[in-house]
Structure formats: structure tokens, C-alpha cells
Motif scaffolding. Structure first.
Motif, mmCIF file in Angstrom:
data_model
loop_
_atom_site.group_PDB
_atom_site.id
_atom_site.type_symbol
_atom_site.label_atom_id
_atom_site.label_comp_id
_atom_site.label_asym_id
_atom_site.label_seq_id
_atom_site.Cartn_x
_atom_site.Cartn_y
_atom_site.Cartn_z
ATOM 1 N N ALA A 1 -53.082 65.188 -52.997
ATOM 2 C CA ALA A 1 -53.096 63.911 -52.280
ATOM 3 C C ALA A 1 -53.400 62.773 -53.246
ATOM 4 C CB ALA A 1 -54.132 63.950 -51.158
ATOM 5 N N GLU A 2 -54.313 63.013 -54.183
ATOM 6 C CA GLU A 2 -54.649 61.951 -55.134
ATOM 7 C C GLU A 2 -53.422 61.579 -55.965
ATOM 8 O OE1 GLU A 2 -57.951 62.675 -57.804
ATOM 9 O OE2 GLU A 2 -57.507 60.860 -58.942
ATOM 10 N N ARG A 3 -52.687 62.595 -56.430
ATOM 11 C CA ARG A 3 -51.469 62.302 -57.202
ATOM 12 C C ARG A 3 -50.484 61.512 -56.356
ATOM 13 N NH1 ARG A 3 -52.577 67.091 -59.856
ATOM 14 N NH2 ARG A 3 -52.984 66.596 -62.033
ATOM 15 N N ALA A 4 -50.327 61.929 -55.095
ATOM 16 C CA ALA A 4 -49.348 61.270 -54.228
ATOM 17 C C ALA A 4 -49.710 59.795 -54.020
ATOM 18 C CB ALA A 4 -49.262 62.002 -52.888
ATOM 19 N N VAL A 5 -50.974 59.504 -53.719
ATOM 20 C CA VAL A 5 -51.316 58.092 -53.472
ATOM 21 C C VAL A 5 -51.299 57.288 -54.767
ATOM 22 C CG1 VAL A 5 -52.568 58.377 -51.302
ATOM 23 C CG2 VAL A 5 -53.806 58.555 -53.444
ATOM 24 N N ARG A 6 -51.701 57.898 -55.866
ATOM 25 C CA ARG A 6 -51.654 57.151 -57.137
ATOM 26 C C ARG A 6 -50.215 56.796 -57.495
ATOM 27 N NH1 ARG A 6 -56.279 56.701 -60.461
ATOM 28 N NH2 ARG A 6 -57.967 58.096 -59.872
ATOM 29 N N HIS A 7 -49.324 57.748 -57.256
ATOM 30 C CA HIS A 7 -47.916 57.470 -57.529
ATOM 31 C C HIS A 7 -47.413 56.347 -56.613
ATOM 32 C CE1 HIS A 7 -43.662 58.115 -58.381
ATOM 33 N NE2 HIS A 7 -43.461 58.142 -57.079
ATOM 34 N N ALA A 8 -47.772 56.422 -55.362
ATOM 35 C CA ALA A 8 -47.322 55.395 -54.416
ATOM 36 C C ALA A 8 -47.860 54.015 -54.822
ATOM 37 C CB ALA A 8 -47.766 55.750 -52.996
ATOM 38 N N ILE A 9 -49.110 53.972 -55.266
ATOM 39 C CA ILE A 9 -49.696 52.695 -55.695
ATOM 40 C C ILE A 9 -48.952 52.143 -56.911
ATOM 41 C CG2 ILE A 9 -51.764 51.667 -56.738
ATOM 42 C CD1 ILE A 9 -53.395 53.535 -54.842
ATOM 43 N N ASP A 10 -48.671 53.018 -57.867
ATOM 44 C CA ASP A 10 -47.924 52.573 -59.053
ATOM 45 C C ASP A 10 -46.573 51.997 -58.664
ATOM 46 O OD1 ASP A 10 -49.977 53.362 -60.638
ATOM 47 O OD2 ASP A 10 -49.064 55.260 -61.284
ATOM 48 N N GLU A 11 -45.886 52.706 -57.784
ATOM 49 C CA GLU A 11 -44.569 52.243 -57.332
ATOM 50 C C GLU A 11 -44.685 50.895 -56.622
ATOM 51 O OE1 GLU A 11 -41.137 53.910 -57.126
ATOM 52 O OE2 GLU A 11 -42.189 54.210 -59.030
ATOM 53 N N ALA A 12 -45.666 50.810 -55.732
ATOM 54 C CA ALA A 12 -45.837 49.568 -54.966
ATOM 55 C C ALA A 12 -46.136 48.410 -55.904
ATOM 56 C CB ALA A 12 -46.949 49.734 -53.932
ATOM 57 N N ARG A 13 -46.988 48.663 -56.880
ATOM 58 C CA ARG A 13 -47.340 47.620 -57.835
ATOM 59 C C ARG A 13 -46.103 47.189 -58.617
ATOM 60 N NH1 ARG A 13 -51.824 50.195 -60.680
ATOM 61 N NH2 ARG A 13 -53.266 49.711 -58.985
ATOM 62 N N HIS A 14 -45.336 48.197 -59.032
ATOM 63 C CA HIS A 14 -44.124 47.936 -59.811
ATOM 64 C C HIS A 14 -43.154 47.058 -59.015
ATOM 65 C CE1 HIS A 14 -41.212 48.709 -62.928
ATOM 66 N NE2 HIS A 14 -40.318 49.053 -62.010
ATOM 67 N N ASP B 1 -50.693 40.311 -57.801
ATOM 68 C CA ASP B 1 -51.105 38.930 -57.534
ATOM 69 C C ASP B 1 -50.071 38.103 -56.777
ATOM 70 O OD1 ASP B 1 -49.824 39.357 -59.818
ATOM 71 O OD2 ASP B 1 -51.169 38.269 -61.149
ATOM 72 N N ASP B 2 -49.038 38.750 -56.268
ATOM 73 C CA ASP B 2 -48.090 38.000 -55.434
ATOM 74 C C ASP B 2 -47.424 39.003 -54.493
ATOM 75 O OD1 ASP B 2 -46.426 36.118 -54.339
ATOM 76 O OD2 ASP B 2 -45.017 36.125 -56.029
ATOM 77 N N VAL B 3 -48.185 39.463 -53.520
ATOM 78 C CA VAL B 3 -47.716 40.557 -52.674
ATOM 79 C C VAL B 3 -46.491 40.131 -51.853
ATOM 80 C CG1 VAL B 3 -48.320 42.061 -50.737
ATOM 81 C CG2 VAL B 3 -50.001 41.608 -52.535
ATOM 82 N N MET B 4 -45.399 40.776 -52.061
ATOM 83 C CA MET B 4 -44.144 40.506 -51.345
ATOM 84 C C MET B 4 -43.747 39.035 -51.436
ATOM 85 S SD MET B 4 -43.510 42.338 -47.691
ATOM 86 C CE MET B 4 -42.721 43.935 -47.587
ATOM 87 N N GLY B 5 -44.082 38.395 -52.550
ATOM 88 C CA GLY B 5 -43.708 37.002 -52.723
ATOM 89 C C GLY B 5 -44.504 36.026 -51.863
ATOM 90 N N SER B 6 -45.620 36.519 -51.276
ATOM 91 C CA SER B 6 -46.381 35.678 -50.348
ATOM 92 C C SER B 6 -47.403 34.796 -51.056
ATOM 93 C CB SER B 6 -47.145 36.577 -49.368
ATOM 94 O OG SER B 6 -48.127 37.334 -50.083
ATOM 95 N N GLY B 7 -47.620 35.094 -52.354
ATOM 96 C CA GLY B 7 -48.694 34.396 -53.050
ATOM 97 C C GLY B 7 -50.058 35.017 -52.803
ATOM 98 N N ARG B 8 -50.135 35.984 -51.887
ATOM 99 C CA ARG B 8 -51.423 36.648 -51.613
ATOM 100 C C ARG B 8 -51.709 37.684 -52.694
ATOM 101 N NH1 ARG B 8 -53.552 35.587 -46.482
ATOM 102 N NH2 ARG B 8 -55.359 36.536 -47.478
ATOM 103 N N VAL B 9 -52.994 37.804 -53.033
ATOM 104 C CA VAL B 9 -53.414 38.742 -54.072
ATOM 105 C C VAL B 9 -54.072 39.950 -53.429
ATOM 106 C CG1 VAL B 9 -54.883 39.045 -56.097
ATOM 107 C CG2 VAL B 9 -53.849 36.807 -55.614
ATOM 108 N N PHE B 10 -53.594 41.108 -53.749
ATOM 109 C CA PHE B 10 -54.282 42.320 -53.290
ATOM 110 C C PHE B 10 -53.875 43.498 -54.161
ATOM 111 C CE2 PHE B 10 -54.930 46.132 -50.656
ATOM 112 C CZ PHE B 10 -56.282 45.967 -50.399
#
Ligand code: FMN
Ligand code: SF4
Ligand code: SF4
Ligand code: SF4
Ligand code: FES
Lengths: 613, 310
Positions: A322-335, A341-350
Motif C-alpha cells: 500500500a505504501e508503494r501504491a500511494v507513493r507512486h500515486a503521489i509522484d504521478e499526481a505531483r508530476h 504549488d498550483d493544484v490543477m491550475g487553481s493557484g492553490r498550494v497543497f
């Protein structure tokens, strides 16, 4: 503060492992400012464990020097967690589950076989085995977690693996260093692909490693809508939905979110509780393994809604897949700029950080978890102040369970009122249940709140023949009997029969079950997992286990009534005066089993349990 | 109605204790109110000069609106709070805390208050069966968290173990240690900022320990003795007291206390010299003293021993 360190130096391997997780301070090379990054204490210990398999004096000293943490305190932290060892231990250790979901279902047999091949726990220096509390794979008992130190392990996550169902051959191969087949979450989800699922909708349908597949299956529609309607509206929807926490305490999620969102404090945190260690619980693991993007998306929605810039995902250390799966998903999402610092172009940082637990059930308790994240012993804090006021690093914090968070996606896409229309009262939406034990098709099941226990069992292949009792809600829950199967699975319905939904455990026992070892395991579990902070729980769990041992062995002091009085007295002080939920529920299952006569009248150990009722 | 004056001027709030209303400063703890109201509230981990850890749970009370009992030592009062100390639930929990501690620890040097409370609340530690075998030196510190041998219940587990004597100034008799955290607090941020000792291990197997349980002379300890000053059970005591007790020559009846000012440096700490049979057996400082708050350094605490021993 000057640190007084022991003279022992770290080995090159230890030093390299530690330096890899403790970043160098660019301005002042050398140690980081004293205690400022104490939150890296557990990651640093994990790095040492992953590389060499135990924490030596030199390694602990180097960690302390780098982080500016006094060695006595660091030692106190290292010795709190079962996955850390401060004495030399075989670099490859098989943790074999002998808990209630596994023991009678191959766990004890596996322990015996391993003892036969490897000697008693700790006997060998190269490979060994040890008993473990529930490993969260009860649906495929018996479960094994392989803790393997490997200095060269590539991805920085260690070389650990899970095996379930485990047999002695595979365990020995794994101890030999071989790659063993990991768990398949689809097998654990018998409903996979069926209509009408929400939480489990993508299991077995979308490739959990593929962001495009996730999007094609409806992923990130929730975040898009959340950003469009704004944070306040998201909090409102969650409140209207009457979503209650799925981690066990069933607290209204909207109330927590509103409190943190409304706090004037500029710094806030979101924490996801993925420490899932309640015996019999495995739903969060399956969600993370099979649909990790959903959790990442849900945390992003939650974080932005409550005004947090950083979210921590605290995942139990025995869940490497599970840790590998979520870490991979986070990397992909970040990529793909779905985090950052600009989530989905919204300017929101998370953004998200993953932190690994280290073998302590108590760290599932929210304030203990925060202490653990801060690099401290996992001791629960006094409440008040509540985490919404002073949580992680003393800041307002929302902490939610994995399943709670994933529910938010449905609420955002379908609407709060629509969610609230499912179920009744405080029990809205759908709920995951973990079915295991003597049941035809064990696994995670999703049903609407209000489904009866009987209907749930029907889904899993029918009410087990010769069903004797069901442990409902986990070790902190209670036993229910075949005459109670028509209870609606809601907070209110279960309370009416003196039970609770807890973390969704439905562990079935038929009338072949000897309940004496089951109860002794539960009592032993609480004795082992008590943090030790408060007297009622620290000593009470010991006395409860001893009294139970006498009762099942027919060796009562002063007779049965006297022992039952003693247990009741201990039960009451634990329930009334313990600091946290562990002590407050440590007598719950034992109490209900004794009431139902599941363990021996007049010295019998229960046998098929029937004659003792 | 009584007016409770706790020194500084603060907004007053109203708290009802056993049907009597009290007006108290808003930053008071429930225990502050109980003390001023004259209740004999038991306490073990609480000390006026330390941050509350509310670990022992012997001071619990009922607070309206709270399902679990509430530790009076740590909980701040709120306006309109309704507190009960006179219920069976409160008495039961207090009795059980004293009883459970008595069943696992040697409480014989925990003082007259503890002895009195144990009798008053009816603690009966003996009902848990005969005492099990003591641990060998160092054994308890080596237990792995999450693992213990399954008991048969024939005897009761205790924390009994040999006294640790590894330096000339004080001994650690952890068979008496109730894990009240006071010594850790005194050694840490509440006084000394030395952090020589911490809680290690987990659950019933938790202990107070240096790193890797090394002897004190190898640790960060500076022998300020502040841990001894706060220990409520006699688990930590000066070598002088330990040896007198071992020899059967400890004689509290004869003890007199003389106050003086420490002459070692310019700070001017107040010292209370405890004298038995013309020998200084201990040095303490009053916890309400504005300079020391009860804490001293090695010279004040043990200077007498240097004088007498060397
Ligand atoms: C001993 C103990 C263990 C717990 N373990 C977990 C756990 O593993 N996962 C979890 O989500 N909540 C666990 N909880 C509940 C948490 O304290 C907290 O209520 C929860 O994380 C809040 O999230 P929720 O409101 O979404 O359920 C535990 C509580 C106690 C007292
Ligand atoms: S109830 Fe148990 S686990 Fe919770 S704080 Fe007290 S000792 Fe620790
Ligand atoms: S004597 Fe002082 S420095 Fe040493 S352990 Fe006690 S409080 Fe800490
Ligand atoms: S040694 Fe004394 S002060 Fe320290 S925890 Fe034990 S009883 Fe408390
Ligand atoms: S004196 Fe209040 S909990 Fe110990």
C-alpha cells in the motif's frame, strides 16, 4: 543544548542510510538546529532498520547528532515501536500473525512449522521469525510480514514484503531473499466490478498505477468540482452529508472540518490516518492498494477545503504494498500538477508527505499518531485541547481515516443531500466491512448503511453453518450471536444491541471454535499495545490477562464469582479512568464474551462453547 | 459559597463541586479548586512545580457532560463546570489505581498520604494472587515492545528488580517506580534541561532509562538530583538514605529540618537540610521557593556528601 553522545561511531552503511533521509542544512553544514526536524526521527530509524536490520549505539548517536535530539529521548522512541530493534536481530525477520483472524486459520500451524525449521524466535542470526499482532490481511489468513534489511534496496522503501496466505515454503523462500508474490487486492474484494459500488467502484476496473486509467474511471472529477465551488461549499457539503468518521470513533467529519477551516491560525494540517491496526481490519489497505489515486485526490480536496498546505499520510509500517501504491500515486499526481504549488491550475498550494508507522497499534489513536509524526513516543495526549485546536506541531489539524476521506469524493460529485439520503440518522452513505474467519468468501464488502448483518453475510456466501459468534467492530468491539443477525448495520442499530460498528470488523467463528485462546489473544493484545502511560490501562490490561488465564484454566482464586468481580472492577477503572480509547475499550470484547458464556463454565475451556452458555 | 484566591488577579468563573459553588480564577485547575475547598484529593504524578502529565489517574473526578472521568490535576476549569468527587465511580477508580499500583509496585516508601488513601479507598492489592518472581538486573529494560510471555495467572506480574547502584550519589530502585514521569520532566524542560533519562519501552514493560540503559556516569546526568527531589515513591534516593535504610538505621522519627542558604555560588538557593542523628541525610529545597522551585544543582544537593564522604 550540548548533546552528550556515547562514544560509538556509526558504520559507513548506517551513516549513509541516515544522511539520505536527514537533509543537509545548506547554510550550516553539520547538524540541523536542535530538535527542529525531530519529525525525521522515525524516518531516520526506518532507514537504519531497512539498511542493517537493527539500531546500534553508533547509529542512534548519529541520528541524534544530525537531528539534535537527546540520546535518552531517541532511545525512548526507538524502544516504543515493535518494528525497531535496539539489539542485534536477524536482518530478515518473518512477522507471523497469530492474532484472532489468523491463529486458528493457519497462523498457529505456521508458527509451529517455522519453529520446527528455524528454532524459537530469535534463535538464528541470519533469518528468524516472530509472532505478530494482526497484520491486516485476515481475509487471506495466515498472514506474514517479511521485514528484510537490504542496504542496496533501490527505491528507499526497504525490501519488505507481505505474504498471504502464507505457507512455510514461501516464507522460507522470502527469508532467503526471493521475491514472493504480493497481495492482490482484487482477490480481497469479491464484489469487484459489480454495479452500485462507490468506495470500491474502481477496484479491479482501473489499473491502480495508472493516472489516466483513474481519470477515465471518473477520477479527479471531485477535485475539479471542489475547486470550482470553493472551500466553504465543500465543507458545507460534507456537513450536510452527515459523514461520520470511519476510523472507529464515528465523529461527524463536517464538524472537524468547519472548526479547522474557521480557525484564524494561518498554519493548519491535514492528516490521513492509515495506521489501520485494529485486529480484523483490512479495508484501508485494500483501498490504498487498489485505488490509491482516490485517496490522494480526496486528501487534496480535504486539505484545500480546510486551508492546509501540507497533508501527512501516516501508513502502518506493515503495509509495504500500500505504501508503494500511494507513493507512486503521489509522484504521478505531483508530476501532473495535481499536487504542488498550483493544484490543477487553481493557484492553490497543497502537497502530501508519507510517513511510515513502526509497529504500534496505539499510533492509530489520533493524538498518539501526531506525537509519532513529531518524532515522539506514540503516547496519546490529553484532550482538550482537541486536534482541531492544537494538533500536529501544535497547529489546528483535521485527522481522518482513509475510508472517511474517500467518501468525500462521492459527496462532492453527487452532493451532500444525496449522500445523506442513503442510510438513516447519523449513519449515512455506504460503509466498508471486513469479513473474515469462518465465512465462505472473506474480503472487503461495501454496503449501504442500514444493511443488516444477515444481508452482509449473504453477500459473502451466506450465514456460515454452525455460526457461534461474530466479533463485530474489532478487538475493541464485542461479540454478537446468531440471534442478532437482523441488526441494521448503523451506529444506532448496533448501539441498540450493545455493540458498535468500530472499524467494520465482521470476524466469524463457528461452533468448532475454542474461544479460550481467542479471548486470551485479545487480552494479550491490549497488554502488548498499551502505551503504558496511564495506570488503569498499563496495569489493568496485565491483571485482565492474568485473571482470564486463571478462568480458562479453571484455576480461579476464590472461585468464579470472585474472579468475575475482579474483572469487572478492572474493566470499570479502565473504561472510566484511562486516558484514551485503547484503555477505555480494552475490556469490551472480553466482557461480551464472558456475558455470552463463550469461555468455560467450571473450568472447561469452552470447547464448542455451547454447553457453557 | 467560598471565594478561592489563587494569587494573581484573573477573571473569575463559577464551578460547582459536590453542589457547592466556587468562584475561581479562569486558569485554575479543578485540583486547585478541590484543594482550596478542603477536599482530600489523592495525587501521585502531580507536583506544583511540574507540568501536569495526568498519567496516574488517581485524582479523577466526574465532570458533567464527560463520559470518562476527568483528571482534576490537569483539567482547567470552565465557567459553569459541574464537578462531583463524592460518587461511587470516582471512589472506585481511585481505589483501583491505588490497588493496581500496589499490586505491581513496592509502595512502602511512597509516604503517609498514599498509605492513608489506600486504606480510605479500600485498595486490596493482594487479591491479584501471589507475587511473581522478580526480574534480573537489566532484564525489564530489554523486553521487546509488543511481545510478552503469555501468563498462566498463577502469580501476578510486578516490576520488582534489583536496585541500580552505579554512582556514588544516588540509587535507582525501579521496583518502586510508578512511571509518574516526574523525574523525566525534572531532568528535561521543567527544570534541568539535561535529558539524561526518558521513558523507554512500552506498556507494562516501560522503564525510566538512559540511552541503551548505560550506567549514569556514561550518560548526560550532571547529578543535580532534581529527579530525586520529585520522585514520589522512593524509587530515586540518595546513596546516604539508601545505605541507612539498608542498614536498618533510617530513622525519620529523629529527623529535623534546618533551612539555610547554599554558599557554593552567588545564586543563593534555599536549602532544607534533613538531619538524622547529627548527620545530613538529604538536602531539598521548597518547591514554592521563587529561585529554586524546588530544584538544585549537584553542589547544593550533594555537597554535603562530598564533605562527608571524601
Ligand atoms: C487505540 C486506538 C486505535 C485507533 N486506530 C485507528 C486506526 O488504525 N485508523 C483510524 O482511522 N482510526 C483509528 N482510531 C481512531 C482515531 O483516534 C480517530 O478517531 C480517527 O482517526 C479520526 O478519523 P475519522 O473521524 O475519519 O474516523 C483509533 C483510536 C484508538 C483509541
Ligand atoms: S489508555 Fe492505555 S494506551 Fe491509552 S494512554 Fe493510557 S496507557 Fe496509553
Ligand atoms: S540527577 Fe539531574 S541530570 Fe541526573 S538524571 Fe536526575 S535530574 Fe537528570
Ligand atoms: S523514578 Fe520516581 S519520579 Fe521517576 S517515574 Fe519512577 S516514580 Fe516517578
Ligand atoms: S495526580 Fe492527576 S493524574 Fe496523577
Amino acid at each position: 543544548m550540548d548533546l552528550a553522545l556515547l562514544p560509538d561511531a556509526p558504520t559507513d552503511t548506517e551513516r549513509a542510510a541516515i544522511d539520505a533521509v536527514v537533509p543537509a542544512d545548506p547554510d550550516t553544514p553539520g547538524p540541523l538546529p536542535a530538535g527542529e526536524r525531530r519529525d525525521l526521527l522515525l524516518p531516520a530509524f526506518h532507514a537504519v532498520m531497512d539498511a542493517v536490520g537493527w539500531i546500534s549505539r553508533g547509529a542512534l548517536g548519529h541520528v541524534c547528532a544530525r537531528l539534535g535530539v537527546p540520546p535518552a529521548e531517541a532511545y525512548g522512541v526507538a524502544t516504543f515501536y515493535a518494528l525497531f530493534s535496539v539489539t542485534p536481530r536477524a536482518p530478515r525477520t518473518a512477522h507471523v500473525c497469530d492474532d484472532v483472524g489468523c491463529a486458528a486459520f493457519g497462523g498457529e500451524a505456521l508458527c509451529a512449522a517455522l519453529e520446527d525449521r528455524l528454532g524459537p524466535p530469535g534463535a538464528r542470526e541470519d533469518v528468524t521469525w516472530t509472532r505478530s499482532p494482526c497484520l491486516g490481511m485476515c481475509e487471506r489468513a495466515p498472514a506474514v510480514f517479511l521485514q528484510r534489511a537490504e542496504p542496496e534496496a533501490g527505491d528507499g522503501l526497504g525490501d519488505h514484503q507481505q505474504i498471504a496466505p502464507a505457507d512455510v515454503t514461501t516464507v522460507l523462500e522470502g527469508l532467503g531473499g526471493a521475491d514472493v508474490p504480493g497481495p492482490d487486492p482484487v482477490v480481497s474484494t469479491p464484489q469487484a466490478g459489480a454495479d452500485g459500488l462507490h468506495l470500491l467502484a474502481r477496484v479491479g476496473v482501473a489499473d491502480p498505477a495508472d493516472l489516466d486509467a483513474y481519470r477515465a474511471a471518473g477520477g479527479y472529477a471531485g477535485l475539479r468540482r471542489a475547486l470550482a465551488v470553493g472551500a466553504a461549499r465543500v465543507v458545507d457539503e460534507v456537513t450536510t452529508a452527515s459523514l461520520t468518521g470511519r476510523g472507529g470513533a464515528a465523529f461527524p467529519t463536517g464538524t472537524k472540518w468547519a472548526a479547522v477551516a474557521g480557525s484564524p491560525e494561518p498554519e493548519k494540517y491535514l492528516v490521513c490516518n492509515a495506521d489501520e491496526s485494529e485486529p480484523g481490519t483490512f479495508k484501508d489497505r485494500v483501498l490504498m492498494e487498489a485505488d490509491p489515486f482516490a485517496l490522494v485526490e480526496a486528501m487534496t480536496v480535504a486539505g484545500i477545503a480546510v486551508g492546509a498546505r501540507t497533508g501527512y499520510l501516516y501508513i502502518r509500517g506493515e503495509y509495504p504494498a500500500a505504501e508503494r501504491a500511494v507513493r507512486h500515486a503521489i509522484d504521478e499526481a505531483r508530476h501532473h500538477r495535481l499536487l504542488g504549488d498550483d493544484v490543477m491550475g487553481s493557484g492553490r498550494v497543497f502537497d502530501l508527505e508519507v510517513r511510515r508507522g513502526a509497529g504500534a497499534y496505539i499510533c492509530g489513536e489520533e493524538t498518539a499518531l501526531m506525537n509519532s509524526l513529531e518524532g515522539r513516543r506514540g503516547e496519546p495526549r490529553a484532550k482538550p485541547p482537541f486536534p482541531t485546536v492544537a494538533g500536529l506541531f501544535g497547529k489546528p489539524t483535521v485527522i481522518n481515516n482513509v475510508e472517511t476521506l474517500v467518501n468525500v469524493l462521492r459527496i462532492i460529485t453527487e452532493g451532500g443531500p444525496e449522500f445523506a439520503a442513503v442510510g438513516s440518522g447519523r449513519s449515512t452513505g455506504s460503509k466498508l466491512f471486513c469479513l473474515a474467519g469462518t465465512i465462505a468468501r472473506p474480503g472487503v464488502y461495501e454496503v449501504d448503511m442500514g444493511t443488516t448483518l444477515r444481508e452482509l453475510l449473504e453477500l459473502a456466501g451466506g450465514v456460515p453453518p454452525r455460526l457461534r459468534a461474530i466479533l463485530l467492530g474489532g478487538a475493541a468491539g464485542s461479540f454478537v450471536t446468531p440471534d442478532q443477525l437482523d441488526v441494521p448495520l448503523t451506529l444506532e442499530g448496533t448501539r441498540e444491541i450493545g455493540a458498535s460498528l468500530g472499524s467494520g470488523v465482521v470476524l466469524c467463528f463457528d461452533d468448532d471454535t475454542d474461544f479460550a485462546p481467542v479471548l486470551r489473544r485479545i487480552a494479550g493484545f491490549f497488554r502488548d499495545e498499551s502505551c503504558g502511560q496511564c495506570v488503569p490501562c498499563r496495569v489493568g490490561t496485565v491483571r485482565q490477562e492474568e485473571a482470564l488465564a486463571r478462568i480458562v484454566r479453571g484455576r480461579e482464586i476464590g472461585g468464579r464469582t470472585t474472579e468475575l468481580q475482579l474483572l469487572t472492577d478492572v474493566d470499570r477503572v479502565m473504561t472510566d479512568a484511562s486516558i484514551c480509547g485503547l484503555g477505555q475499550t480494552a475490556a469490551s470484547a472480553v466482557r461480551s464474551a464472558l456475558k455470552l458464556g463463550l469461555v468455560g463454565a467450571s473450568g472447561a475451556t469452552g470447547g464448542n462453547g455451547v454447553e457453557s452458555s | 459559597m467560598t471565594l478561592v484566591d489563587l494569587g494573581t488577579i484573573r477573571r473569575l468563573v463559577s464551578v460547582t463541586v459536590d453542589d457547592v459553588e466556587h468562584r475561581v480564577p479562569e486558569d485554575a485547575t479543578i485540583l486547585d479548586v478541590l484543594d482550596r475547598a478542603g477536599c482530600d484529593t489523592p495525587r501521585l504524578c502531580q507536583a506544583p512545580n511540574l507540568t501536569p502529565v495526568n498519567a496516574c489517574r488517581v485524582c479523577v473526578v466526574e465532570v458533567e457532560g464527560s463520559r470518562p472521568l476527568v483528571p482534576s490535576c490537569a483539567r482547567r476549569v470552565e465557567d459553569g463546570m459541574v464537578v462531583r468527587t463524592d460518587t461511587e465511580r470516582v471512589a472506585h477508580s481511585r481505589r483501583m489505581v491505588l490497588e493496581l499500583l500496589g499490586s505491581a509496585n513496592d509502595m512502602s516508601q511512597a509516604g503517609d498520604d498514599v498509605a492513608r488513601w489506600s486504606v480510605e479507598y479500600g485498595a486490596d492489592p493482594e487479591r491479584y494472587g501471589p507475587v511473581g518472581p522478580p526480574a534480573a538486573a537489566g532484564e525489564r529494560g530489554n523486553r521487546h515492545p509488543g511481545h510478552h510471555a503469555e501468563p498462566d495467572g498463577e502469580t501476578r506480574a510486578t516490576v520488582a528488580q534489583p536496585v541500580t547502584v552505579d554512582n556514588d550519589l544516588y540509587v535507582r530502585d525501579y521496583a518502586r517506580c510508578i512511571l509518574c514521569y516526574k523525574c523525566v520532566e525534572a531532568c528535561g524542560t521543567d527544570a534541568q534541561n539535561t535529558f539524561a533519562i526518558a521513558v523507554a519501552g512500552r506498556g507494562f514493560d516501560a522503564t525510566i532509562s538512559t540511552e541503551f540503559a548505560v550506567p549514569l556516569p556514561e550518560s548526560a546526568c550532571v547529578y543535580c538530583g532534581n529527579c530525586i527531589g520529585v520522585c514520589p515513591t522512593g524509587a530515586l534516593k540518595s546513596v546516604a538514605e539508601h545505605e541507612l535504610r539498608e542498614a536498618g538505621e533510617w530513622d525519620p522519627e529523629d529527623e529535623t529540618v534546618t533551612s539555610t542558604i547554599c554558599s557554593f555560588c552567588g545564586v543563593g538557593c534555599t536549602l532544607d537540610l534533613h538531619v538524622q542523628h547529627n548527620t545530613i541525610v538529604n538536602v531539598t529545597s521548597p518547591h514554592d521557593h521563587s529561585v529554586t522551585h524546588g530544584h538544585l544543582c549537584i553542589k547544593g544537593r550533594f555537597g554535603f556528601q562530598h564533605v562527608q564522604n571524601y
